[in-house]
Design a protein around this motif. Structure first.
Motif, PDB file in Angstrom:
ATOM      1  N   SER A 142       0.793  -1.477  -0.109  1.00 20.89           N
ATOM      2  CA  SER A 142       0.087   0.056   0.083  1.00 20.89           C
ATOM      3  C   SER A 142       0.876   1.317  -0.078  1.00 20.89           C
ATOM      4  O   SER A 142       0.530   2.084  -0.591  1.00 20.89           O
ATOM      5  CB  SER A 142      -0.949   0.149   1.435  1.00 20.89           C
ATOM      6  OG  SER A 142      -0.301  -0.265   2.345  1.00 20.89           O
ATOM      7  N   GLN A 143       1.929   1.179   0.753  1.00 25.91           N
ATOM      8  CA  GLN A 143       2.580   2.357   0.990  1.00 25.91           C
ATOM      9  C   GLN A 143       3.675   2.448  -0.335  1.00 25.91           C
ATOM     10  O   GLN A 143       4.505   1.491  -0.376  1.00 25.91           O
ATOM     11  CB  GLN A 143       3.535   2.264   2.268  1.00 25.91           C
ATOM     12  CG  GLN A 143       4.370   3.510   2.769  1.00 25.91           C
ATOM     13  CD  GLN A 143       2.980   4.275   3.682  1.00 25.91           C
ATOM     14  OE1 GLN A 143       2.041   3.795   3.639  1.00 25.91           O
ATOM     15  NE2 GLN A 143       3.374   5.449   4.128  1.00 25.91           N
ATOM     16  N   LYS A 144       3.671   3.643  -0.905  1.00 22.56           N
ATOM     17  CA  LYS A 144       4.760   3.597  -2.109  1.00 22.56           C
ATOM     18  C   LYS A 144       6.183   3.850  -1.462  1.00 22.56           C
ATOM     19  O   LYS A 144       6.409   4.271  -0.458  1.00 22.56           O
ATOM     20  CB  LYS A 144       4.402   4.626  -2.950  1.00 22.56           C
ATOM     21  CG  LYS A 144       3.138   4.206  -3.882  1.00 22.56           C
ATOM     22  CD  LYS A 144       3.026   4.781  -5.198  1.00 22.56           C
ATOM     23  CE  LYS A 144       1.894   4.435  -5.859  1.00 22.56           C
ATOM     24  NZ  LYS A 144       1.819   4.890  -7.238  1.00 22.56           N
ATOM     25  N   ILE A 145       7.064   3.398  -2.172  1.00 23.29           N
ATOM     26  CA  ILE A 145       8.512   3.308  -2.011  1.00 23.29           C
ATOM     27  C   ILE A 145       9.414   4.063  -3.117  1.00 23.29           C
ATOM     28  O   ILE A 145       8.775   4.298  -4.269  1.00 23.29           O
ATOM     29  CB  ILE A 145       9.145   1.975  -1.720  1.00 23.29           C
ATOM     30  CG1 ILE A 145       9.350   1.383  -2.720  1.00 23.29           C
ATOM     31  CG2 ILE A 145       8.712   1.388  -0.570  1.00 23.29           C
ATOM     32  CD1 ILE A 145      10.151  -0.206  -2.883  1.00 23.29           C
ATOM     33  N   ASN A 146      10.544   4.255  -3.257  1.00 24.74           N
ATOM     34  CA  ASN A 146      11.328   4.588  -4.258  1.00 24.74           C
ATOM     35  C   ASN A 146      12.349   3.604  -4.685  1.00 24.74           C
ATOM     36  O   ASN A 146      13.088   2.981  -3.513  1.00 24.74           O
ATOM     37  CB  ASN A 146      12.154   6.062  -4.042  1.00 24.74           C
ATOM     38  CG  ASN A 146      11.214   7.172  -4.097  1.00 24.74           C
ATOM     39  OD1 ASN A 146      10.358   7.346  -4.922  1.00 24.74           O
ATOM     40  ND2 ASN A 146      11.452   8.228  -3.487  1.00 24.74           N
ATOM     41  N   LYS A 154       7.323   9.766  -2.757  1.00 26.45           N
ATOM     42  CA  LYS A 154       7.537   8.226  -3.121  1.00 26.45           C
ATOM     43  C   LYS A 154       6.668   7.935  -4.569  1.00 26.45           C
ATOM     44  O   LYS A 154       6.031   8.621  -4.752  1.00 26.45           O
ATOM     45  CB  LYS A 154       7.067   7.532  -1.921  1.00 26.45           C
ATOM     46  CG  LYS A 154       7.774   7.796  -0.550  1.00 26.45           C
ATOM     47  CD  LYS A 154       9.208   7.346  -0.598  1.00 26.45           C
ATOM     48  CE  LYS A 154      10.147   7.877   0.683  1.00 26.45           C
ATOM     49  NZ  LYS A 154      11.523   7.419   0.698  1.00 26.45           N
ATOM     50  N   GLY A 155       7.389   6.650  -5.062  1.00 25.37           N
ATOM     51  CA  GLY A 155       6.493   6.186  -5.999  1.00 25.37           C
ATOM     52  C   GLY A 155       7.359   6.363  -7.353  1.00 25.37           C
ATOM     53  O   GLY A 155       6.719   6.452  -8.302  1.00 25.37           O
ATOM     54  N   TYR A 156       8.600   6.579  -7.145  1.00 24.14           N
ATOM     55  CA  TYR A 156       9.429   6.714  -8.430  1.00 24.14           C
ATOM     56  C   TYR A 156      10.284   5.630  -8.714  1.00 24.14           C
ATOM     57  O   TYR A 156      10.947   5.022  -7.716  1.00 24.14           O
ATOM     58  CB  TYR A 156      10.190   7.994  -8.190  1.00 24.14           C
ATOM     59  CG  TYR A 156       9.596   9.360  -8.234  1.00 24.14           C
ATOM     60  CD1 TYR A 156       9.446   9.971  -9.447  1.00 24.14           C
ATOM     61  CD2 TYR A 156       8.701   9.822  -7.332  1.00 24.14           C
ATOM     62  CE1 TYR A 156       8.610  11.286  -9.484  1.00 24.14           C
ATOM     63  CE2 TYR A 156       7.970  11.016  -7.381  1.00 24.14           C
ATOM     64  CZ  TYR A 156       7.772  11.711  -8.834  1.00 24.14           C
ATOM     65  OH  TYR A 156       7.262  12.810  -8.794  1.00 24.14           O
ATOM     66  N   ASP A 204      18.788   7.162   0.238  1.00 26.51           N
ATOM     67  CA  ASP A 204      17.817   6.652   0.968  1.00 26.51           C
ATOM     68  C   ASP A 204      16.655   5.924   0.305  1.00 26.51           C
ATOM     69  O   ASP A 204      15.512   5.472   1.106  1.00 26.51           O
ATOM     70  CB  ASP A 204      17.093   7.696   1.800  1.00 26.51           C
ATOM     71  CG  ASP A 204      18.253   8.653   2.671  1.00 26.51           C
ATOM     72  OD1 ASP A 204      18.971   8.131   3.053  1.00 26.51           O
ATOM     73  OD2 ASP A 204      18.054   9.828   2.789  1.00 26.51           O
ATOM     74  N   ALA A 205      16.879   5.749  -1.011  1.00 26.85           N
ATOM     75  CA  ALA A 205      15.721   4.909  -1.526  1.00 26.85           C
ATOM     76  C   ALA A 205      15.600   3.589  -0.998  1.00 26.85           C
ATOM     77  O   ALA A 205      16.663   3.098  -0.475  1.00 26.85           O
ATOM     78  CB  ALA A 205      16.083   4.481  -3.026  1.00 26.85           C
ATOM     79  N   GLU A 247       8.589  -8.944  -2.914  1.00 28.41           N
ATOM     80  CA  GLU A 247       9.374  -9.566  -1.691  1.00 28.41           C
ATOM     81  C   GLU A 247       9.757  -8.203  -0.660  1.00 28.41           C
ATOM     82  O   GLU A 247       9.632  -8.549   0.471  1.00 28.41           O
ATOM     83  CB  GLU A 247      10.820 -10.283  -2.122  1.00 28.41           C
ATOM     84  CG  GLU A 247      10.454 -11.404  -2.450  1.00 28.41           C
ATOM     85  CD  GLU A 247      11.614 -12.305  -3.275  1.00 28.41           C
ATOM     86  OE1 GLU A 247      11.360 -13.427  -3.759  1.00 28.41           O
ATOM     87  OE2 GLU A 247      12.744 -11.723  -3.097  1.00 28.41           O
ATOM     88  N   TYR A 248      10.072  -7.206  -1.053  1.00 33.14           N
ATOM     89  CA  TYR A 248      10.455  -5.971  -0.478  1.00 33.14           C
ATOM     90  C   TYR A 248       9.246  -5.590   0.431  1.00 33.14           C
ATOM     91  O   TYR A 248       9.242  -5.588   1.644  1.00 33.14           O
ATOM     92  CB  TYR A 248      10.931  -4.927  -1.030  1.00 33.14           C
ATOM     93  CG  TYR A 248      11.011  -3.627  -0.262  1.00 33.14           C
ATOM     94  CD1 TYR A 248      12.354  -3.280   0.687  1.00 33.14           C
ATOM     95  CD2 TYR A 248      10.374  -2.695   0.032  1.00 33.14           C
ATOM     96  CE1 TYR A 248      12.510  -2.251   1.409  1.00 33.14           C
ATOM     97  CE2 TYR A 248      10.118  -1.579   0.881  1.00 33.14           C
ATOM     98  CZ  TYR A 248      11.295  -1.546   1.462  1.00 33.14           C
ATOM     99  OH  TYR A 248      11.372  -0.514   2.355  1.00 33.14           O
ATOM    100  N   GLY A 249       8.233  -5.539  -0.170  1.00 33.52           N
ATOM    101  CA  GLY A 249       6.779  -5.166   0.520  1.00 33.52           C
ATOM    102  C   GLY A 249       6.390  -6.204   1.395  1.00 33.52           C
ATOM    103  O   GLY A 249       5.935  -6.044   2.605  1.00 33.52           O
ATOM    104  N   GLU A 250       6.799  -7.592   1.339  1.00 33.94           N
ATOM    105  CA  GLU A 250       6.417  -8.604   2.143  1.00 33.94           C
ATOM    106  C   GLU A 250       7.210  -8.483   3.404  1.00 33.94           C
ATOM    107  O   GLU A 250       6.485  -8.553   4.562  1.00 33.94           O
ATOM    108  CB  GLU A 250       6.455  -9.941   1.566  1.00 33.94           C
ATOM    109  CG  GLU A 250       5.502 -10.254   0.522  1.00 33.94           C
ATOM    110  CD  GLU A 250       5.733 -11.483  -0.521  1.00 33.94           C
ATOM    111  OE1 GLU A 250       4.744 -11.868  -1.414  1.00 33.94           O
ATOM    112  OE2 GLU A 250       6.809 -12.176  -0.350  1.00 33.94           O
ATOM    113  N   LYS A 251       8.172  -7.961   3.240  1.00 36.47           N
ATOM    114  CA  LYS A 251       9.300  -8.154   4.446  1.00 36.47           C
ATOM    115  C   LYS A 251       8.947  -6.656   5.257  1.00 36.47           C
ATOM    116  O   LYS A 251       9.423  -6.623   6.300  1.00 36.47           O
ATOM    117  CB  LYS A 251      10.726  -7.926   4.133  1.00 36.47           C
ATOM    118  CG  LYS A 251      11.339  -9.213   3.862  1.00 36.47           C
ATOM    119  CD  LYS A 251      12.669  -9.345   3.525  1.00 36.47           C
ATOM    120  CE  LYS A 251      13.193  -9.334   2.109  1.00 36.47           C
ATOM    121  NZ  LYS A 251      14.325  -8.903   1.577  1.00 36.47           N
ATOM    122  N   SER A 252       8.549  -5.675   4.611  1.00 36.02           N
ATOM    123  CA  SER A 252       8.497  -4.433   5.488  1.00 36.02           C
ATOM    124  C   SER A 252       7.202  -4.176   6.111  1.00 36.02           C
ATOM    125  O   SER A 252       6.206  -4.877   5.743  1.00 36.02           O
ATOM    126  CB  SER A 252       8.875  -3.249   4.589  1.00 36.02           C
ATOM    127  OG  SER A 252       8.074  -3.228   3.303  1.00 36.02           O
TER     128      SER A 252
END
Ligand code: C5P
Length: 222
Positions: A2-6, A119-121, A135-136, A217-222
């Motif tokens: 749900s939360q976007k990252i870079n 975020k979202g890039y 910090d991405a 996988e990043y999303g599942e871990k965080s």
């Protein structure tokens, strides 16, 4: 997720990072930024103005009149969409000259950081994981062997009707790789927390799938 990252992606020329990142961005609804466009557009601007490419002070002062804008998630150069001219061999040959000028890099790093203000890039280049977006949340180093990359680029040239030998493409790319890796500033480097992918034996869709899997996988871990 749900939360976007870079997502920061670095890699050598013809590693397929722009093509793969663009497709990944579409798939996950992120904004794609190809930072090579800025370096190439400034090089084209200098060549179009017949600037002496050995006159560093002139190139630095030319930054004041160079206008590249980010509008609706696309770059505009001289208020026009980016033309394929930035990928011409003359620009490709000269872009390493301007990419080593600290004043040029400082301004472009700032410009990219301004663009990526949220975020979202997905941002691709050479110094994104190390300098531009340290910090991405996700940092990827995408590479392939020099042989695989130069073959890809040679085939691309052939399909465009460009008459060039595979050996020349290999040698030019080797030279550019060495320049990107050995310059004193903004050099291509693998940061400690980067995930390294070697896609020498993958096609584009497999590369995108691998990147997508890493993202999930990043999303599942965080
Ligand atoms: O990625 P692309 O091949 O279009 O980049 C063109 C050139 O611009 C590279 O060879 C590199 O020297 C420079 N560049 C850079 N830093 C970036 C992106 C591109 O120095 N972030």
């Amino acid at each position: 997720m749900s939360q976007k990252i870079n997502i920061a992606i670095d890699g050598p020329a013809a590693s397929g990072k722009s093509a793969a990142a663009q497709l990944l961005a579409k798939k996950i609804d992120y904004i794609f930024v190809d930072t090579g466009i800025i370096y190439r557009s400034f090089t084209l601007f200098c060549l179009q103005n017949n600037f002496n490419m050995n006159d560093t002070q002139l190139l630095i002062s030319a930054l004041k009149t160079f206008e590249i804008k980010w509008v609706n998630n696309h770059f505009l150069f001289n208020n026009q969409p980016i033309s394929d001219e930035i990928y011409s061999s003359s620009v490709t040959k000269s872009v390493p000259i301007i990419a080593v000028i600290p004043e040029v890099r400082a301004l472009f790093v700032e410009k990219i950081q301004d663009i990526v203000s949220a975020k979202g890039y997905i941002v691709v280049g050479r110094d994104i994981t190390s300098v531009v977006l340290p910090d991405a949340e996700l940092k990827i180093f995408l590479t392939s062997s020099l042989a695989a990359r130069s073959e890809r680029r040679w085939k691309q040239y052939l399909s465009e009707g460009v008459n060039i030998t595979q050996k020349t493409v290999y040698q030019d790319m080797e030279k550019r790789d060495n320049g990107d890796k050995s310059r004193d500033i903004g050099q291509l480097t693998i940061v400690e927390d980067a995930i390294v992918f070697d896609n020498s034996n993958y096609d584009l869709s497999t590369t995108v799938e691998k990147l997508f899997k890493t993202f999930v996988e990043y999303g599942e871990k965080s």
